[in-house]
Design a protein around this motif. Structure first.
Motif, PDB file in Angstrom:
ATOM      1  N   VAL A  17       0.847  -1.185   0.000  1.00 40.56           N
ATOM      2  CA  VAL A  17       0.000   0.000   0.000  1.00 40.56           C
ATOM      3  C   VAL A  17       0.888   1.242   0.000  1.00 40.56           C
ATOM      4  O   VAL A  17       0.839   2.063  -0.913  1.00 40.56           O
ATOM      5  N   LEU A  18       1.683   1.392   1.031  1.00 41.56           N
ATOM      6  CA  LEU A  18       2.686   2.466   1.147  1.00 41.56           C
ATOM      7  C   LEU A  18       3.860   1.915   1.941  1.00 41.56           C
ATOM      8  O   LEU A  18       3.708   0.957   2.711  1.00 41.56           O
ATOM      9  N   SER A  19       5.021   2.531   1.773  1.00 40.07           N
ATOM     10  CA  SER A  19       6.177   2.139   2.580  1.00 40.07           C
ATOM     11  C   SER A  19       6.998   3.383   2.892  1.00 40.07           C
ATOM     12  O   SER A  19       6.850   4.421   2.256  1.00 40.07           O
ATOM     13  N   TYR A  47      10.794   0.513   5.355  1.00 40.94           N
ATOM     14  CA  TYR A  47      10.241   0.022   6.621  1.00 40.94           C
ATOM     15  C   TYR A  47       9.644   1.184   7.399  1.00 40.94           C
ATOM     16  O   TYR A  47      10.308   2.213   7.532  1.00 40.94           O
ATOM     17  N   PRO A  48       8.425   1.027   7.895  1.00 38.91           N
ATOM     18  CA  PRO A  48       7.539  -0.114   7.692  1.00 38.91           C
ATOM     19  C   PRO A  48       6.966  -0.145   6.285  1.00 38.91           C
ATOM     20  O   PRO A  48       6.886   0.880   5.609  1.00 38.91           O
ATOM     21  N   ARG A 102       8.375   9.930  -1.895  1.00 37.78           N
ATOM     22  CA  ARG A 102       9.478   9.097  -1.423  1.00 37.78           C
ATOM     23  C   ARG A 102       9.228   7.604  -1.629  1.00 37.78           C
ATOM     24  O   ARG A 102      10.028   6.776  -1.195  1.00 37.78           O
ATOM     25  N   GLN A 103       8.149   7.257  -2.286  1.00 34.78           N
ATOM     26  CA  GLN A 103       7.810   5.851  -2.438  1.00 34.78           C
ATOM     27  C   GLN A 103       8.767   5.099  -3.361  1.00 34.78           C
ATOM     28  O   GLN A 103       9.172   5.614  -4.408  1.00 34.78           O
ATOM     29  N   THR A 104       9.133   3.913  -2.937  1.00 30.68           N
ATOM     30  CA  THR A 104       9.949   3.015  -3.751  1.00 30.68           C
ATOM     31  C   THR A 104       8.992   2.163  -4.573  1.00 30.68           C
ATOM     32  O   THR A 104       8.388   1.222  -4.058  1.00 30.68           O
TER      33      THR A 104
END
Length: 389
Positions: free
Chosen positions: A119-121, A266-267, A308-310
Motif C-alpha cells: 500500500v505504502l512504505s 520500513y515499515p 518518497r515511495q519506492t
C-alpha cells in the motif's frame, strides 16, 4: 474470544477481542474508511509501531476512524490476523518477501506463497543495521566472528537481515553464536542484559536508543558502499537490501555524522490481493492525504510521503494503491511493467504450490519443506525467473 493487547493512539490497554472493522464508514471528501481498523505491527516501541500510531491518530482526526495497533513479535504473528481478515492492514518488514516466496517459516503447509500487495512504505534518513554493543570492541563486520548474534523465532526477515549484514564481513551463521529470542523486544532486552552482542534494528527504533544510553553502549558497523565484494555477498543472502546512508537515529547519526550501511523500506504497509480495490484505494488515499498530519508524529514517518515511495522493489502494489498513486502523479509506465513482472512471479509461485500440494507431499515438516524448495526452484527456472533461494 481471543485476547490481544492493542494501542489506542499510544495508550496501552487490554482488549477482549480484535476489532475487524465495521460496516459503518467514516468519510472526508471522496474517501470513505471503515469506522474501525486493526493494523498489526512490530513490538511496542519499535519505529514501525510508533509510525503506525501516528498514522492512526491522523486518520482518527480527519476521518473519525478508530485505529487499533496490534503488536506482534514475529512475521507469522503479524500476518496471521491479516490473512484471516481480523486485521485490515499490516506494518511489516522484509518478512513480506519471504511470505511471497514461501521460504523459511512460510515454506509450510499452512502458508505457502502469499499474495501480498504493498500500500505504502517508508524510506527515510534511517538505516537498517546490526546494532552492536560498544563494549564488544567490534569495529568491522569481520570482528563479529565468535560473537553472539540475536535471532527471533518465527521471524525470517530479522534473521536473514542479520545474516546478510555479517555476510558483508565474509561471515556465515557458522562463524557466530546464534542466540534465539521469542520476539524483537525480547531480543533487545537481551542486548541490554548482555545476553547477546549484536541484533538487527532500524537506527531510529527506541530499543537502539535504550542501548545507546546503557552501560554497554551502541555502535554502528559501517558497510562501505565501495566494497563491491561485500555487497555482492549481501545480495546473495538478502536481495532486498540496498546500499543506504543513514543520517538519523541513535549512536550519534546525523547529516554531519552519516554511516554507510544497508537499507530497505520500513515499515511496509501491506494487504492481501483479495482485499477489495475500493477499500485499499480509500486507505491508501487517506494515508496520502493525511501525510502532513502524521509526518512529524514519529521518527521515520516522513518517509511515507508519496514522493518518497519506492515503486520498483521486490513486492507488487495492490491495484487500489496503484489507482491512488496514479491520481497523485506517482506511477510510470516503467513502474507498471515492473509491477506486472512481480505479479507474474507471484502467479508462478502459486501455480507451483498448488501442483506440489496436489501431488501428496510428505507429512513430515522437514521433508515437506525440502520437497517444496526443490519444486519451487524447478518451476521458477522453467519460467525464466531467478529462484534466489
Amino acid at each position: 474470544m481471543q485476547k490481544a493487547s492493542y494501542v489506542h493512539f499510544g495508550a496501552a490497554v487490554l482488549s477482549v477481542s480484535i476489532l475487524v472493522g465495521s460496516r459503518h464508514t467514516a468519510s472526508a471528501g471522496d474517501v470513505r474508511l471503515p469506522s474501525a481498523m486493526t493494523v498489526t505491527a512490530y513490538d511496542t516501541g519499535t519505529s514501525g509501531f510508533n509510525i503506525t500510531v501516528a498514522v492512526g491518530k491522523a486518520l482518527k482526526e480527519k476521518f473519525g476512524t478508530e485505529v487499533r495497533v496490534l503488536p506482534a513479535g514475529n512475521d507469522v504473528a503479524r500476518l496471521a490476523p491479516l490473512k484471516s481478515g481480523r486485521a485490515q492492514l499490516s506494518a511489516m518488514g522484509t518478512g513480506i518477501y519471504f511470505a511471497q516466496e514461501a521460504v523459511f517459516e512460510f515454506a509450510a503447509k499452512d502458508w505457502g506463497p502469499q499474495g501480498l500487495r504493498i500500500v505504502l512504505s517508508s524510506l527515510d534518513c534511517n538505516g537498517a543495521a546490526l546494532g552492536v554493543a560498544a563494549d564488544t570492541g567490534v569495529k568491522q563486520m569481520k570482528d563479529l566472528k565468535g560473537k553472539r548474534v540475536g535471532f527471533v523465532v518465527g521471524s525470517p526477515a530479522l534473521n536473514q537481515n542479520a545474516l546478510a549484514m555479517i555476510a558483508f564481513g565474509g561471515l556465515t551463521k557458522d562463524d557466530v553464536k546464534i542466540v534465539e529470542f521469542g520476539g524483537f523486544g525480547a531480543m533487545w532486552k537481551g542486548m541490554l542484559n548482555n545476553d547477546v552482542d549484536a541484533a538487527i534494528v532500524s537506527t531510529i527504533t527506541g530499543q537502539a536508543r535504550e542501548l545507546e544510553v546503557s552501560p554497554r553502549g551502541l555502535t554502528w558497523v559501517a558497510m562501505p558502499h565501495s566494497d563491491t565484494a561485500g555487497w555482492e555477498r549481501v545480495r546473495k543472502v538478502a536481495p532486498f537490501v540496498q546500499p543506504h546512508t543513514a543520517t538519523c537515529g541513535a549512536g550519534g547519526l546525523s547529516e554531519k555524522n552519516p554511516v554507510q550501511m544497508g537499507g530497505f523500506p520500513y515499515p511496509i504497509y501491506v494487504v492481501y490481493d483479495s482485499q477489495p480495490d475500493d477499500q485499499v484505494y480509500a486507505v491508501t488515499k487517506a494515508m496520502i492525504d493525511t501525510y502532513d498530519q502524521y509526518k512529524d508524529g514519529a521518527p521515520g514517518a516522513s518517509g511515507l510521503g508519496i514522493k518518497r515511495q519506492t515503486t520498483q522493489w521486490v513486492l507488487p502494489f495492490h491495484a487500489g494503491a496503484v489507482r491512488a498513486f496514479k491520481e497523485a502523479g506517482k506511477w510510470t509506465d516503467a513502474d507498471e511493467r515492473h509491477n506486472q513482472g512481480l505479479l507474474k512471479r507471484q502467479h508462478g509461485l502459486r501455480e507451483a504450490w498448488q501442483a506440489y500440494i496436489g501431488n501428496n507431499p510428505p507429512e513430515d515438516k522437514g521433508a515437506f519443506q525440502t520437497g517444496w524448495m526443490a519444486a519451487r526452484k524447478e518451476a521458477l527456472v522453467r519460467a525464466g525467473l531467478d529462484p534466489i533461494f
